[in-house]
Scaffold this active site. Structure first.
Site, short mmCIF file in Angstrom:
data_model
loop_
_atom_site.label_atom_id
_atom_site.label_comp_id
_atom_site.label_asym_id
_atom_site.label_seq_id
_atom_site.Cartn_x
_atom_site.Cartn_y
_atom_site.Cartn_z
N ASP A 156 0.84 -1.19 0.00
CA ASP A 156 0.00 0.00 0.00
C ASP A 156 0.88 1.24 0.00
OD1 ASP A 156 -2.36 1.78 0.80
OD2 ASP A 156 -3.29 -0.21 0.88
N HIS A 186 -3.53 5.77 3.75
CA HIS A 186 -4.37 4.62 3.38
C HIS A 186 -3.79 3.31 3.90
CE1 HIS A 186 -6.08 1.57 0.59
NE2 HIS A 186 -7.14 2.35 0.59
N SER A 393 -11.56 -1.29 -0.05
CA SER A 393 -10.22 -1.25 0.52
C SER A 393 -10.24 -1.62 1.99
CB SER A 393 -9.62 0.16 0.39
OG SER A 393 -8.92 0.33 -0.80
#
Length: 565
Positions: A156, A186, A393
């Protein structure tokens, strides 16, 4: 995978006909990806950044490109048979004629994107994502687990050092820094969902726990500060995980990212890298995508049959499943080009609380997503360590955590066995279907896959194996098999598995479950099946495919323009 603003480009027969004007050697017919052919036709003199897959591993960059045609080898993969290059159309045609070249594809952009939440505080239990799927029942079971001894590799935007995350390793393929960081936020959020310890909210008796609170996290930074990157970098990260699997005890790779499907999973370089990881004994979990306006929105690499692809449910702010509903944005199958049945499973992904990466771009851009500070046990501002996001996600790491719990409980269990255990115990759901605009007793297979994640049920199936390392290991089936209690509610298993393009029904559990233990099993096939069970050979050229009782529209190609809404 979170929501992304897009522009749509229809892949029609006319577009493919235009591509045919590019002069190519006969041998290139099955070597160049369709989008690469289109790019060469649109800009004949331009250079293209490509991923070249070869039959054998190239020893070095020497001799990989025809010198007279120019071009530059950017990187040679350490374990993946291939390399990345910046080459002209003329050079691509020369490469396509080489006998050692297997496939040439564009190095596509990938992105982890998000759905912006409306301003306002968060109400409800913070760890409802973990508790709604029954992860706490596995933590507290006498023979259960909390994920100790296993690491989840989060590929990520990075992972920031944080008291809630047990960071067991970090590698940076973007800026090549040694110290861990996350300039987007994120990746830290995803890592907390998978393995947050809850220390900043009071620990095990506090307000937040990730799905596998004692699991380690290996941060593999392959996305930049905008949560964007390239396919080649993701593959580099996957290769690193395979090479360092034992050193860091990597049992699961989480991919809350993707790109639009441009070629078959059988040739796509990112899908092939994921399959290499599964063959190496690592479970690969990917977000299904957030193109929920209709059918056919699954993204890559969630389209690969060997990857566990995850769609998103919303918990309504409680830990009970009876009020959980389908999100409007979760992508549905089938997959473009191959028409595989996807997603595989659903998990909570809406308004999920997890660890905040203070000072990151998401943190700065969306201060309203921060959980308001509060006091716990005399310590001030403990809630300030948390952040709220939505999307598939967020659903993917819930499943990654479940896999980590099972691996911790049964070391050596194969990725295929875990996938079967997760799917056969999933709960088929029904309710309001945003696409159909009506309530349905049961969401179709292209919407929910096998159903809603049931962690204690999956752990129970895994616990029945007599030898987790043996193909076709024996299974002991209790008389009360087929249901689980989660937060006091009875969860009935769906007892079926999506296998490529068809359902397998577990009428005989012992015989059925043996299928999944095979390390070399292939989950996909070459056909789309109609409601009569007959293969449709011309599905790609048809305008729609009947899957069950629902018309499935053809997937449209998408190009990411901006992140966010």
């Amino acid at each position: 995978m979170l929501h992304v603003s897009t522009a749509f480009i229809r892949l029609t027969g006319g577009a493919l006909l235009a591509c045919a004007t590019v002069p190519l050697p006969v041998a290139a017919a099955g070597i160049l990806s369709p989008d690469l052919v289109a790019a060469m036709a649109a800009k004949p003199g331009a250079k293209q950044r490509v991923i070249v897959q070869t039959f054998n591993h190239p020893k070095s960059a020497d001799g990989l490109l025809p010198s007279r045609l120019g071009g530059r080898v950017i990187a040679v993969y350490s374990r993946f048979n291939g390399y990345v290059a910046d080459v002209s159309s003329l050079s691509i045609r020369g490469l396509a004629a080489r006998q050692d070249v297997k496939r040439i594809s564009l190095d596509l952009p990938v992105a982890a994107t998000f759905r912006k939440l409306p301003p306002g505080g968060y109400a409800g239990p913070w760890d409802d994502a973990s508790r709604s799927v029954g992860a706490d029942a596995v933590w507290n079971a006498p023979s259960g687990s909390t994920g100790s001894g296993v690491s989840v590799a989060v590929l990520d935007s990075g992972v920031s050092p944080n008291p809630d995350i047990r960071l067991s390793g970090f590698v940076d393929f973007v800026n090549h820094r040694a110290a861990p960081y996350d300039d987007n936020g994120h990746g830290t959020h995803v890592a907390g969902i998978a393995a947050g310890s809850g220390i900043s909210s009071g620990g095990r008796t506090g307000h937040f726990l990730g799905g596998a609170p004692d699991a380690g996290v290996v941060g593999v930074k392959i996305l930049d500060a905008n949560a964007a990157g390239l396919t080649s970098t993701v593959i580099e990260g996957i290769d690193w995980c395979i090479a360092n699997r034992d050193a860091y005890r990597i049992g699961v790779i989480n991919l809350s990212l993707g790109h639009q499907i441009r070629e078959s999973a059988k040739t796509d370089p990112l899908c092939q890298a994921c399959e290499r990881a599964v063959a190496a004994g690592i479970v690969v979990v990917a977000a299904a995508g957030n193109y929920g306006a209709g059918y056919g929105g699954i993204t890559c690499p969630a389209n690969d049959p060997n990857v566990i692809s995850v769609g998103a449910m919303k918990t309504s702010g409680t830990s009970f499943r009876s009020d959980d509903t389908l999100t409007t944005y979760t992508s549905r199958g089938p997959t473009a080009i191959d028409y595989f049945a996807k997603p595989d499973i659903l998990a909570p992904g809406n308004r999920v609380v997890s660890v905040r990466a203070a000072g990151s771009s998401l943190d700065a851009k969306f201060p309203g997503n921060r959980v308001a500070p509060w006091v716990y046990g005399g310590s001030p501002a403990l809630g300030a360590n948390y952040f709220v996001l939505s999307g598939t996600s967020m659903a993917a790491p819930v499943v990654s955590a479940a896999a980590a719990l099972i691996i911790s409980q049964r070391p050596g269990i194969t990725p295929n066995a875990i996938k079967v255990a997760l799917m056969v115990t999933a709960q088929p759901m029904g309710g309001f279907d945003p696409v159909l605009g009506a309530n349905v007793p049961r969401y179709d297979a292209m919407t929910q896959g096998a159903g809603y994640l049931n962690v204690p049920g999956a752990a129970r199936v895994a616990s029945t194996l007599q030898d987790v390392s043996a193909t076709g290991s024996a299974v002991t089936v209790p008389s009360d098999w087929g249901q689980t209690q989660i937060q006091g509610e009875s969860v009935l298993w769906g007892n079926s598995v999506l296998w490529g393009n068809c359902f397998l029904d577990a009428g005989d559990y012992a015989g059925f479950l043996k299928i999944g233990w095979d390390r070399s099993v292939l989950w996909g096939d070459n056909y789309v099946w109609d409601i009569a069970g007959q293969p449709i050979d011309n599905a790609v050229s048809s305008t729609s495919v009947l899957w069950g009782n629902y018309p499935v529209k053809k997937m449209e190609a998408t190009t990411v323009l901006t992140c966010g809404e």
